[in-house]
Design a protein around this motif. Sequence first.
Motif, mmCIF file in Angstrom:
data_model
loop_
_atom_site.group_PDB
_atom_site.id
_atom_site.type_symbol
_atom_site.label_atom_id
_atom_site.label_comp_id
_atom_site.label_asym_id
_atom_site.label_seq_id
_atom_site.Cartn_x
_atom_site.Cartn_y
_atom_site.Cartn_z
ATOM 1 N N MET A 271 40.727 32.195 49.927
ATOM 2 C CA MET A 271 40.260 33.560 49.688
ATOM 3 C C MET A 271 40.252 33.882 48.193
ATOM 4 N N LYS A 272 41.211 33.361 47.462
ATOM 5 C CA LYS A 272 41.232 33.578 46.017
ATOM 6 C C LYS A 272 39.963 33.008 45.380
ATOM 7 N N LYS A 273 39.586 31.788 45.780
ATOM 8 C CA LYS A 273 38.372 31.167 45.253
ATOM 9 C C LYS A 273 37.131 31.968 45.639
ATOM 10 N N THR A 274 37.114 32.486 46.871
ATOM 11 C CA THR A 274 35.970 33.264 47.333
ATOM 12 C C THR A 274 35.815 34.560 46.536
ATOM 13 N N ILE A 275 36.913 35.244 46.297
ATOM 14 C CA ILE A 275 36.880 36.482 45.510
ATOM 15 C C ILE A 275 36.369 36.202 44.101
ATOM 16 N N GLU A 276 36.861 35.132 43.506
ATOM 17 C CA GLU A 276 36.421 34.775 42.154
ATOM 18 C C GLU A 276 34.947 34.383 42.130
ATOM 19 N N THR A 277 34.494 33.709 43.180
ATOM 20 C CA THR A 277 33.094 33.288 43.253
ATOM 21 C C THR A 277 32.151 34.485 43.327
ATOM 22 N N TYR A 278 32.557 35.522 44.059
ATOM 23 C CA TYR A 278 31.688 36.682 44.269
ATOM 24 C C TYR A 278 32.119 37.887 43.428
ATOM 25 N N SER A 279 32.727 37.609 42.298
ATOM 26 C CA SER A 279 33.225 38.697 41.440
ATOM 27 C C SER A 279 32.103 39.594 40.918
ATOM 28 N N SER A 280 30.879 39.081 40.881
ATOM 29 C CA SER A 280 29.771 39.890 40.364
ATOM 30 C C SER A 280 29.394 41.020 41.317
ATOM 31 N N VAL A 281 29.737 40.892 42.597
ATOM 32 C CA VAL A 281 29.382 41.940 43.570
ATOM 33 C C VAL A 281 30.610 42.675 44.101
ATOM 34 N N LEU A 282 31.800 42.089 43.931
ATOM 35 C CA LEU A 282 33.015 42.736 44.432
ATOM 36 C C LEU A 282 33.577 43.679 43.369
ATOM 37 N N LYS A 283 33.399 44.968 43.583
ATOM 38 C CA LYS A 283 33.865 45.962 42.619
ATOM 39 C C LYS A 283 35.191 46.603 43.040
ATOM 40 N N VAL A 284 35.600 46.360 44.273
ATOM 41 C CA VAL A 284 36.814 46.989 44.816
ATOM 42 C C VAL A 284 38.059 46.270 44.293
ATOM 43 N N PRO A 285 39.062 46.992 43.817
ATOM 44 C CA PRO A 285 40.334 46.348 43.464
ATOM 45 C C PRO A 285 40.956 45.697 44.703
ATOM 46 N N ILE A 286 41.413 44.465 44.557
ATOM 47 C CA ILE A 286 41.963 43.721 45.689
ATOM 48 C C ILE A 286 43.340 43.179 45.328
ATOM 49 N N TRP A 287 44.293 43.394 46.220
ATOM 50 C CA TRP A 287 45.595 42.738 46.111
ATOM 51 C C TRP A 287 45.640 41.672 47.197
ATOM 52 N N LEU A 288 45.461 40.417 46.787
ATOM 53 C CA LEU A 288 45.510 39.298 47.721
ATOM 54 C C LEU A 288 46.958 38.835 47.836
ATOM 55 N N VAL A 289 47.459 38.790 49.069
ATOM 56 C CA VAL A 289 48.864 38.483 49.323
ATOM 57 C C VAL A 289 48.977 37.165 50.077
ATOM 58 N N GLY A 290 49.815 36.283 49.588
ATOM 59 C CA GLY A 290 50.085 35.029 50.284
ATOM 60 C C GLY A 290 51.453 35.083 50.932
ATOM 61 N N ILE A 291 51.495 34.921 52.253
ATOM 62 C CA ILE A 291 52.780 34.946 52.958
ATOM 63 C C ILE A 291 53.111 33.538 53.453
ATOM 64 N N ASP A 292 54.392 33.209 53.414
ATOM 65 C CA ASP A 292 54.853 31.885 53.818
ATOM 66 C C ASP A 292 56.033 32.051 54.769
ATOM 67 N N ILE A 293 56.365 30.966 55.435
ATOM 68 C CA ILE A 293 57.498 30.964 56.350
ATOM 69 C C ILE A 293 58.534 29.990 55.806
ATOM 70 N N LYS A 294 59.742 30.432 55.695
ATOM 71 C CA LYS A 294 60.814 29.565 55.203
ATOM 72 C C LYS A 294 61.077 28.473 56.218
ATOM 73 N N ASP A 295 61.126 27.222 55.730
ATOM 74 C CA ASP A 295 61.363 26.095 56.638
ATOM 75 C C ASP A 295 62.798 26.173 57.154
ATOM 76 N N PRO A 296 62.976 26.506 58.438
ATOM 77 C CA PRO A 296 64.337 26.702 58.953
ATOM 78 C C PRO A 296 65.102 25.405 59.119
ATOM 79 N N LEU A 297 64.433 24.266 58.985
ATOM 80 C CA LEU A 297 65.098 22.971 59.163
ATOM 81 C C LEU A 297 65.401 22.266 57.854
ATOM 82 N N SER A 298 65.015 22.925 56.723
ATOM 83 C CA SER A 298 65.308 22.318 55.417
ATOM 84 C C SER A 298 66.721 22.693 54.988
ATOM 85 N N ASN A 299 67.261 21.935 54.073
ATOM 86 C CA ASN A 299 68.618 22.187 53.594
ATOM 87 C C ASN A 299 68.649 23.127 52.399
ATOM 88 N N THR A 300 67.447 23.559 51.947
ATOM 89 C CA THR A 300 67.380 24.430 50.763
ATOM 90 C C THR A 300 67.197 25.861 51.184
#
Length: 268
Positions: free
Chosen positions: A239-268
């Motif tokens: 989506m970040k690449k898409t927004i940048e590609t169409y920046s000439s027509v996208l005039k709306v301010p956008i907050w793009l949010v990336g959500i992740d899930i913590k790996d519950p089986l990792s030791n970190t």
Amino acid sequence: MNSEKIQRTWIENPTEDTDWLQLKEFQIQLVDSFYYRNSKTFLEVFPKYREDVFNLIHKSFDDLTPVHGTENKKHYRKISTKEINKALRKRLIEIPDIHLEVSFMDGYFQDNDKAKGFDFAYYDEELNAKKVYDYCFGHRSISDGNTHWRNFVKKQKKKHYLSNQVFEDNYFDNFELNDESTPTVVGEIQLANWALGYYDLFKVLHLDNLTGIDLLIYITPTGNLEKLLSSNIVTYEKMKKTIETYSSVLKVPIWLVGIDIKDPLSNT
């Protein structure tokens, strides 16, 4: 928006992957942000919207079921997109002043339009009520304006969005928009097929042309969460690449949010 291959971790024997299958709780986190146009400045002036998204995401999720998916006859750890959507929407309801499944028709915002609406939105309820009033009783009013207005008032009173004063006779005769009116913010939680990313942007362009949008909040998966979902979905990087590609027509301010899930089986 391309369909890059997800770098999955393959599971040789799913029935023996008991550590995964027995998990009861997951932690989802906001890990990436891309600020398009003046969205960062907007969020500094109106921090409520950033705080609402943070509080929506940074919670324990005990309503997700770990399963295994199959791709090219190989197995991987999976969480249902439908389950995550359902869990996030259940938590959206708890946010004050938010509207769900919002569309813009007949010159005003309407809630609970699952077919055409944005997942959530914030808008000035009193100004919106004025637009409904004009639709019912203005110069180009509809024939059943009284009935339409009564139905609108009935729904609003149930949700307590507006004070009773708004529904008094002649309230809107001298109505003026004040400087403290609520900004128009729309949001999407998009974990589905990547083609919907384009559709969402078209919806935004259309709405901005009709009434103006102060901010689009667009929530997408990244990292571990992306690997746990189906292939060919909307992701943060795509989506970040898409927004940048169409920046000439996208005039709306956008907050793009990336959500992740913590790996519950990792030791970190």
